[in-house]
Design a protein around this motif. Structure first.
Motif, PDB file in Angstrom:
ATOM      1  N   LEU A 105       0.898  -1.008   0.022  1.00  8.68           N
ATOM      2  CA  LEU A 105      -0.139   0.006  -0.469  1.00  8.68           C
ATOM      3  C   LEU A 105       0.439   1.062   0.220  1.00  8.68           C
ATOM      4  CD1 LEU A 105      -2.875  -1.384   2.767  1.00  8.68           C
ATOM      5  CD2 LEU A 105      -3.061  -0.947   0.294  1.00  8.68           C
ATOM      6  N   ALA A 106       0.492   2.657  -0.807  1.00  4.02           N
ATOM      7  CA  ALA A 106       0.503   3.650  -0.617  1.00  4.02           C
ATOM      8  C   ALA A 106      -0.267   4.673  -0.730  1.00  4.02           C
ATOM      9  CB  ALA A 106       1.605   3.553  -1.778  1.00  4.02           C
ATOM     10  N   GLU A 107      -0.528   5.854  -0.204  1.00  2.00           N
ATOM     11  CA  GLU A 107      -1.138   6.750   0.178  1.00  2.00           C
ATOM     12  C   GLU A 107      -1.364   8.385  -1.011  1.00  2.00           C
ATOM     13  OE1 GLU A 107      -3.070   7.983   2.502  1.00  2.00           O
ATOM     14  OE2 GLU A 107      -2.586   6.406   3.910  1.00  2.00           O
ATOM     15  N   LYS A 108      -2.369   8.560  -1.501  1.00  2.00           N
ATOM     16  CA  LYS A 108      -2.331   8.913  -2.481  1.00  2.00           C
ATOM     17  C   LYS A 108      -3.665  10.026  -1.913  1.00  2.00           C
ATOM     18  CE  LYS A 108      -3.023   9.540  -7.967  1.00  2.00           C
ATOM     19  NZ  LYS A 108      -3.226   8.802  -8.676  1.00  2.00           N
ATOM     20  N   ALA A 109      -3.253  11.709  -3.042  1.00  2.00           N
ATOM     21  CA  ALA A 109      -4.351  13.401  -2.251  1.00  2.00           C
ATOM     22  C   ALA A 109      -5.298  12.617  -3.556  1.00  2.00           C
ATOM     23  CB  ALA A 109      -3.150  13.954  -2.728  1.00  2.00           C
ATOM     24  N   PHE A 110      -6.279  12.702  -3.140  1.00  2.00           N
ATOM     25  CA  PHE A 110      -7.797  12.462  -4.067  1.00  2.00           C
ATOM     26  C   PHE A 110      -9.134  13.959  -3.551  1.00  2.00           C
ATOM     27  CE2 PHE A 110      -6.461   8.143  -3.734  1.00  2.00           C
ATOM     28  CZ  PHE A 110      -6.509   8.165  -5.775  1.00  2.00           C
ATOM     29  N   PRO A 111      -9.517  14.370  -4.488  1.00  2.00           N
ATOM     30  CA  PRO A 111     -11.014  15.300  -4.179  1.00  2.00           C
ATOM     31  C   PRO A 111     -11.200  14.612  -2.491  1.00  2.00           C
ATOM     32  CG  PRO A 111     -11.120  14.396  -6.618  1.00  2.00           C
ATOM     33  CD  PRO A 111      -9.666  13.989  -5.911  1.00  2.00           C
ATOM     34  N   ALA A 112     -11.846  15.193  -1.927  1.00  2.00           N
ATOM     35  CA  ALA A 112     -12.134  15.120  -1.254  1.00  2.00           C
ATOM     36  C   ALA A 112     -14.201  13.889  -0.872  1.00  2.00           C
ATOM     37  CB  ALA A 112     -12.368  16.503   0.600  1.00  2.00           C
ATOM     38  N   SER A 113     -14.818  15.244  -1.685  1.00  2.00           N
ATOM     39  CA  SER A 113     -15.794  14.635  -2.518  1.00  2.00           C
ATOM     40  C   SER A 113     -15.639  13.693  -3.025  1.00  2.00           C
ATOM     41  CB  SER A 113     -15.570  16.246  -3.873  1.00  2.00           C
ATOM     42  OG  SER A 113     -15.354  15.489  -4.537  1.00  2.00           O
ATOM     43  N   MET A 114     -14.739  13.003  -3.279  1.00  2.01           N
ATOM     44  CA  MET A 114     -14.495  11.228  -4.143  1.00  2.01           C
ATOM     45  C   MET A 114     -14.688  10.330  -2.689  1.00  2.01           C
ATOM     46  SD  MET A 114     -11.333  10.109  -6.113  1.00  2.01           S
ATOM     47  CE  MET A 114     -11.404   7.913  -6.255  1.00  2.01           C
TER      48      MET A 114
END
Length: 194
Positions: free
Chosen positions: A87-96
């Protein structure tokens, strides 16, 4: 010669004629409304009290427009048990995260099994993973019965798959009877007395 005007026009004409005389009194009463009652009672000719200094408003907290979600670091095949290294971390739109039921932390994924292929870099839906099946239907496992110091072990064939803590039915390989038990962490099934 004075001519009578209809009612509405007469009232308008009178108010226009009286306005210069009434305006200073109206301005004075507006100023009196802004002063506290104690000031108006104690002295009508006193200047109005200074307005309190405005309190600066606290800056509004910025709305998080992005959220960090766990993603597959590499492609994960169905049936693979997910580890923290996958696993890794990635930024996504909060609305998603509000629109779809996605895993929001590693704890929701580590130790679970992928139910379908998980592509690297994509957010992982909660429904795409399942608890690891410690007991598989049709694959023999150990039955354990323990009560008051008595311990009996036998071989059983599960009639259904199950994860840790699940209640499953098994067929006792020796007697042919169907029993129910709870799946244990070591893959055995703990059977209780009928």
């Amino acid at each position: 010669m004075t001519r009578l005007l209809p009612g509405g026009l007469l009232a308008l004409a009178l108010s226009c004629a009286l306005m210069p005389a009434v305006a200073p009194a109206l301005a004075q009463s507006a100023a009196a409304r802004q002063r506290p009652i104690a000031d108006t009672v104690s002295g009508m000719d006193m200047p109005p009290a200074p307005a309190p200094a405005p309190v600066p408003a606290a800056p509004a907290a910025p709305v998080a427009s992005q959220i960090s979600l766990p993603v597959a670091a590499t492609n994960i095949a169905p049936g693979e048990t997910i580890t923290a290294a996958m696993l890794a971390e990635k930024a996504f739109p909060a609305s998603m995260a509000n629109q779809y039921p996605l895993a929001v932390n590693h704890g929701q994924l580590v130790g679970k099994v992928a139910r379908r292929p998980l592509a690297a870099g994509n957010a992982i839906p909660v429904a795409a993973v399942a608890e690891a099946q410690l007991v598989t239907r049709g694959v023999a496992t150990e039955l354990r019965f323990e009560q008051d110091g008595l311990s009996i072990r036998a071989l059983g064939v599960p009639l259904e798959s199950g994860s840790l803590g699940a209640m499953v039915k098994l067929k006792n390989a020796d007697s042919g009877k169907v029993v129910a038990g709870i799946v244990q962490a070591d893959g055995s099934v703990k059977v209780s007395a009928p």
